[in-house]
Design an enzyme around this catalytic site. Structure first.
Site, short mmCIF file in Angstrom:
data_model
loop_
_atom_site.label_atom_id
_atom_site.label_comp_id
_atom_site.label_asym_id
_atom_site.label_seq_id
_atom_site.Cartn_x
_atom_site.Cartn_y
_atom_site.Cartn_z
N TYR A 1 -7.54 28.78 -1.61
CA TYR A 1 -6.96 27.80 -2.54
C TYR A 1 -8.00 26.73 -2.89
O TYR A 1 -8.20 26.40 -4.05
CB TYR A 1 -5.73 27.16 -1.89
N LYS B 1 -9.81 25.88 -6.57
CA LYS B 1 -9.83 24.53 -7.14
C LYS B 1 -11.26 24.08 -7.41
O LYS B 1 -11.56 23.49 -8.45
CB LYS B 1 -9.14 23.54 -6.20
N TRP C 1 -1.12 15.05 -1.49
CA TRP C 1 0.16 14.79 -0.84
C TRP C 1 1.17 14.19 -1.82
O TRP C 1 1.79 13.16 -1.56
CB TRP C 1 -0.02 13.88 0.36
#
Length: 191
Positions: A18, A22, A43
């Protein structure tokens, strides 16, 4: 693997697929000759979609009903929670200023997931819910997570954007949840 906030010019070292995807997307977006704004955040919690705050509230209800004995939350991963409303406001300001490049945006201050959960319960007044701090190796996760993912805010502050604490943002989110619930109930009652 740093122990201080990551700034936009720090070298990247993704630790899972992941993160690698990115990183590749960022590299493509920020190639010389391209002009755009890329915002890193972390978050995120907000009123639409699944998020940590809602999950803790859901699990808290199960604990209060005796369905589960307690909440277990990792205490060895640190980051900065980000309220989606604050992120959207910051994006608007950056777009109005025609900002370009890479910018970090989170609410200010940092915490572990465990500290975040404790604050959620405190603000909701759920003093009867037991919460246990555990290490990441006790959680079964498909991908390894960084132990420290706090983003430095110099890149957004240079555009005149300063954020409130995640605790204040959380209070706003929880209060809006109550308001949204009242609005929905009022709408159902009027039908």
């Amino acid at each position: 693997r740093k122990n201080s906030p990551y700034e936009v010019d720090d070298q990247k070292n993704p630790m899972n697929a992941y993160g690698e995807s990115k990183s590749l997307g960022e590299d493509l977006m920020l190639q010389p000759g391209r002009s755009g704004l890329l915002i890193r955040s972390s978050w995120i919690f907000g009123h639409y979609g699944a998020n940590f705050v809602d999950k803790m509230l859901e699990l808290s209800e199960k604990a209060r009903q005796g369905v589960i004995p307690c909440l277990k939350v990792v205490n060895d991963q640190k980051g900065s929670p980000t309220y989606a409303v604050d992120l959207a406001r910051a994006v608007r300001v950056l777009l109005e200023k025609e900002a370009v490049g890479l910018v970090h945006m989170t609410n200010s201050d940092s915490c572990s997931w465990y500290e975040f959960a404790v604050e959620i319960l405190r603000q909701k007044g759920y003093h009867d819910v037991k919460i246990e701090a555990i290490s990441s190796d006790k959680m079964e996760r498909p991908a390894k997570r960084p132990s420290y993912s706090i983003l430095g805010m110099r890149s957004i502050e240079k555009h005149g954007v300063y954020t409130r604490s995640w605790q204040a943002a959380l209070a706003d989110y929880l209060n809006r949840q109550i308001d949204l619930n009242r609005t929905v109930l009022k709408g159902l009652h009027n039908d």
